[in-house]
Design a protein around this motif. Structure first.
Motif, PDB file in Angstrom:
ATOM      1  N   GLY A  11      -6.507  -0.751  -5.103  1.00 30.23           N
ATOM      2  CA  GLY A  11      -5.286  -0.033  -5.437  1.00 30.23           C
ATOM      3  C   GLY A  11      -5.548   1.207  -6.266  1.00 30.23           C
ATOM      4  N   VAL A  12      -4.495   1.657  -6.954  1.00 29.17           N
ATOM      5  CA  VAL A  12      -4.535   2.952  -7.635  1.00 29.17           C
ATOM      6  C   VAL A  12      -4.729   2.832  -9.144  1.00 29.17           C
ATOM      7  N   GLY A  65       6.990   8.999  -7.694  1.00 29.76           N
ATOM      8  CA  GLY A  65       5.583   8.626  -7.662  1.00 29.76           C
ATOM      9  C   GLY A  65       5.252   7.891  -6.389  1.00 29.76           C
ATOM     10  N   TYR A  66       3.969   7.689  -6.150  1.00 29.31           N
ATOM     11  CA  TYR A  66       3.550   7.006  -4.924  1.00 29.31           C
ATOM     12  C   TYR A  66       2.162   6.424  -5.100  1.00 29.31           C
ATOM     13  N   ASP A  67       1.898   5.348  -4.330  1.00 35.42           N
ATOM     14  CA  ASP A  67       0.587   4.722  -4.364  1.00 35.42           C
ATOM     15  C   ASP A  67      -0.232   5.187  -3.160  1.00 35.42           C
ATOM     16  N   ALA A  68      -1.281   4.439  -2.814  1.00 38.28           N
ATOM     17  CA  ALA A  68      -2.206   4.878  -1.766  1.00 38.28           C
ATOM     18  C   ALA A  68      -1.981   4.167  -0.434  1.00 38.28           C
ATOM     19  N   ARG A  69      -0.838   3.522  -0.274  1.00 44.65           N
ATOM     20  CA  ARG A  69      -0.549   2.884   1.008  1.00 44.65           C
ATOM     21  C   ARG A  69      -0.254   3.936   2.078  1.00 44.65           C
ATOM     22  N   ARG A  70      -0.284   3.479   3.326  1.00 43.16           N
ATOM     23  CA  ARG A  70       0.002   4.388   4.437  1.00 43.16           C
ATOM     24  C   ARG A  70       1.397   4.985   4.278  1.00 43.16           C
ATOM     25  N   ASN A  71       1.467   6.290   4.398  1.00 42.52           N
ATOM     26  CA  ASN A  71       2.713   7.069   4.364  1.00 42.52           C
ATOM     27  C   ASN A  71       3.345   7.180   2.977  1.00 42.52           C
ATOM     28  N   ALA A  77     -13.233  -0.862  -5.627  1.00 46.72           N
ATOM     29  CA  ALA A  77     -13.005   0.172  -6.635  1.00 46.72           C
ATOM     30  C   ALA A  77     -12.106   1.300  -6.143  1.00 46.72           C
ATOM     31  N   GLU A  78     -12.229   1.678  -4.875  1.00 50.04           N
ATOM     32  CA  GLU A  78     -11.497   2.829  -4.363  1.00 50.04           C
ATOM     33  C   GLU A  78     -10.215   2.387  -3.643  1.00 50.04           C
ATOM     34  N   PRO A  79      -9.164   3.203  -3.743  1.00 50.39           N
ATOM     35  CA  PRO A  79      -7.936   2.871  -3.014  1.00 50.39           C
ATOM     36  C   PRO A  79      -8.195   2.787  -1.508  1.00 50.39           C
ATOM     37  N   ASP A  80      -7.660   1.765  -0.888  1.00 50.43           N
ATOM     38  CA  ASP A  80      -7.830   1.565   0.551  1.00 50.43           C
ATOM     39  C   ASP A  80      -6.603   0.821   1.070  1.00 50.43           C
ATOM     40  N   TRP A  96      10.713  16.078  -9.559  1.00 55.94           N
ATOM     41  CA  TRP A  96       9.321  16.150 -10.002  1.00 55.94           C
ATOM     42  C   TRP A  96       8.513  15.115  -9.211  1.00 55.94           C
ATOM     43  N   VAL A  97       7.358  15.507  -8.717  1.00 56.78           N
ATOM     44  CA  VAL A  97       6.471  14.584  -8.008  1.00 56.78           C
ATOM     45  C   VAL A  97       5.206  14.413  -8.843  1.00 56.78           C
ATOM     46  N   LEU A  98       4.804  13.156  -9.057  1.00 56.31           N
ATOM     47  CA  LEU A  98       3.579  12.915  -9.819  1.00 56.31           C
ATOM     48  C   LEU A  98       2.392  13.593  -9.139  1.00 56.31           C
ATOM     49  N   PRO A  99       1.365  13.943  -9.902  1.00 54.89           N
ATOM     50  CA  PRO A  99       0.305  14.825  -9.369  1.00 54.89           C
ATOM     51  C   PRO A  99      -0.545  14.209  -8.264  1.00 54.89           C
ATOM     52  N   ARG A 100      -0.575  12.873  -8.177  1.00 52.38           N
ATOM     53  CA  ARG A 100      -1.458  12.206  -7.209  1.00 52.38           C
ATOM     54  C   ARG A 100      -1.071  10.742  -7.176  1.00 52.38           C
ATOM     55  N   THR A 101      -1.808   9.957  -6.410  1.00 52.81           N
ATOM     56  CA  THR A 101      -1.562   8.518  -6.421  1.00 52.81           C
ATOM     57  C   THR A 101      -1.808   7.981  -7.829  1.00 52.81           C
ATOM     58  N   LEU A 102      -0.814   7.262  -8.356  1.00 55.42           N
ATOM     59  CA  LEU A 102      -0.881   6.763  -9.729  1.00 55.42           C
ATOM     60  C   LEU A 102      -0.189   5.406  -9.818  1.00 55.42           C
ATOM     61  N   PRO A 103      -0.496   4.638 -10.863  1.00 55.46           N
ATOM     62  CA  PRO A 103       0.143   3.329 -11.029  1.00 55.46           C
ATOM     63  C   PRO A 103       1.656   3.425 -11.227  1.00 55.46           C
TER      64      PRO A 103
END
Length: 551
Positions: A223-224, A87-93, A248-251, A113-120
């Motif tokens: 965050g995510v 899994g991964y969050d919305a940080r750079r890289n 509200a939005e990941p940044d 398996w890779v999670l579908p998108r940025t997730l907690p």
């Protein structure tokens, strides 16, 4: 200097990232020896917290080479054809690091398996057990500054790794050659939304109670966690929270906060401002990867942030009132409030203390124990139902739901969350906790401070006598050794007991001191007891600060 330049050139030859190659080439061309020494004179150490550090070129930074080496080391430690979920969050890289990890795993013959998108982060931790994976990787730096990223590793029990697995993986990483020689595969699988649906469904087993009328102001702190939390509230039947629009939005720049950590001064200002201007009952915040949960409540003097220990006690009561069985186990850490032990005794369930970190909470207890709740004072909670905890790590989404449930029940009964805290204090005494945290630029200062405290421990703190010093490096109380000191203090003029624990942070360049004062309440005025506890904590904090010698 020539050795560092040689190491830098060897790094350049294998680095697949044009951005970090350009950064490093610029340093070489400028002959910047200090920058080379900073990047190549040390390396990020892989431990029970995985990897965490500043983005950039070189072994002392988070980058694609560092991540691919870590992935290859982990892969070599796993059985053939084992599954790994990433899994991964919305940080750079973060996504790039996740896909590099998947490619290395696939190239090693493992199923990735890779999670579908940025997730907690708790979704990743849940997915490890749900998918029957042998390991999990979460690319996140949690609440660290924007320039950082990190790499958490989970084992097949859904909890983060502990010794000796961390040392085995670290040794395997050291044996990895140039990453441009690693076999890479494309046969990894992108999971669909069904993994998120499975996580949300699992949260339905939380001890939420049956009350739902509660209005919440919420921030995911850039965050995510936002989308998942809103869906979780909808699934559980709570009204949709009012979200802080600016956060509200990941940044990955976290533009509205100095540090994206709800515990840091100013981080909650926007959420508290929204609450003050809205008709809400509760403020809830997640940190950027949503494994932590912060809570604020209205009082006669305005909105007040609850401590992690206050939330920890409330969630414990909520869990134990709605689960059954004398095999239930509740766990907290040696730096968290000892109130949980009193709550466990009242409910006649099993209680254990662990070292700091959820990886240790999840290993506490013995055969036959059913872990239904664990928490640490740093806003981390894992809540469960009769089948045990849902996620074997911190879960800021599940904790937020459970807090909403207990607040809704109090509101239905014409009471407040503060009333619940008052009830606990009258039953068990007032357990007041606080912190002193010292951030340093030079980590040697922390080592020196700990050595000083061991050589010449203080004899009095806050007007109380230091009655006992436990060196946690010696494995006090049957716990594994860890770098820390615990000072047990005398009753003092206000009665009760007090305690101080000092330890280096495992994830940040900080020396952290955890303070506790326990005062009897009886028929006394709670406001007066709280004021006395605050004075006692301030006095202890001042003396600890002097003893550290870091000011």
């Amino acid at each position: 200097m020539s050795d560092l330049r040689d190491a830098a050139r060897a790094w350049l030859a294998q680095d697949p990232d044009p951005e970090t190659r350009a950064e490093l080439q610029g340093i070489l061309d400028a002959g910047d020896s200090a920058a080379l020494a900073d990047r190549f004179g040390a390396r990020l150490e892989f431990g029970t917290a995985g990897l965490r550090g500043e983005l950039g070129a070189g072994p002392n930074r988070m980058n694609r080479v560092t991540v691919m080496r870590a992935a290859a080391g982990l892969a070599s430690r796993l059985p053939e054809q084992a599954g790994v979920v990433i899994g991964y969050d919305a940080r750079r890289n973060s996504e790039r690091f996740a896909l590099d990890t998947a490619a290395v795993m696939a190239g090693a013959g493992l199923r990735a398996w890779v999670l579908p998108r940025t997730l907690p982060t708790p979704v990743l931790a849940y997915a490890v057990r749900h998918l029957g994976a042998e390991a999990g990787v979460m690319v996140t730096a949690s609440h660290n500054p924007p320039r950082d990223n990190g790499y958490k590793v989970y084992w097949n029990d859904g909890a983060q790794i502990v010794p000796p697995v961390d040392a085995e993986i670290s040794a395997a990483i050291d044996a990895v050659g140039p990453v441009d020689a690693l076999p890479l595969g494309e046969g990894y699988e992108r999971l669909g939304e069904e993994i998120v649906e499975a996580y949300l469904h699992a949260l339905s087993h939380l001890p939420l109670g049956d009350a739902r009328d509660v209005n919440v102001a919420y921030t995911p702190m850039h965050g995510v966690g936002g989308e998942t939390l809103l869906r979780a509230f909808d699934w559980a039947g709570f009204p949709a929270p009012t979200v802080v629009s600016e956060q509200a939005e990941p940044d990955p720049d976290f533009p509205t906060v100095a540090f994206p950590n709800p515990e840091e001064p100013g981080a909650m200002d926007l959420a508290l401002g929204l609450a003050a201007a809205s008709d809400v009952d509760l403020v809830i915040a997640n940190d950027p990867d949503a494994d932590r949960c912060a809570v604020a409540i209205p009082t006669s003097g305005g909105w007040r942030m609850l401590t992690g220990d206050e939330v920890g006690g409330l969630l414990a009561e909520q869990t134990l009132r709605q689960t059954k069985g004398d095999d239930r186990l509740v766990v907290t850490t040696i730096v968290s409030s000892s109130l949980l032990g009193a709550i466990a005794e009242e409910h006649r369930v099993r209680f254990a203390e662990s070292l700091t970190g959820f990886k240790w909470i999840m290993k506490a207890g013995g055969r036959g124990d059913r872990l239904v709740y664990g928490y640490e004072e740093a806003l981390g909670y894992s809540v469960g139902g009769d089948d045990g905890v849902i996620v074997r790590d911190k879960d800021g989404i599940g904790a937020a739901l459970t807090v909403a449930g207990l607040a809704a029940a109090a509101k239905r009964d014409g009471r407040t969350v503060q009333d619940l805290l008052d009830d606990q204090a009258r039953r068990h005494g007032l357990y007041a906790t606080g912190q002193l945290s010292v951030r340093v630029a030079d980590l040697s200062l922390i080592t020196e401070a700990m050595a000083r405290l061991r050589a010449e421990p203080p004899v009095r703190l806050g007007g109380r006598t230091v009655e006992r010093v436990d060196d946690l490096a010696e494995g006090a109380g049957g716990l594994p050794p860890t770098d820390g000191l615990r000072f047990q203090l005398s009753a003092g003029g206000s009665g009760g007991s007090a305690r101080v624990v000092v330890r280096p942070s495992g994830t940040e360049p900080k020396l952290k001191c955890y303070l506790q004062v326990v005062l009897p309440v009886g028929d006394g005025d709670l406001a007066e007891v709280r004021a006395q506890a605050a004075d006692d904590l301030d006095a202890i904090r001042a003396d600890v600060s002097t003893a550290l010698g870091l000011n």
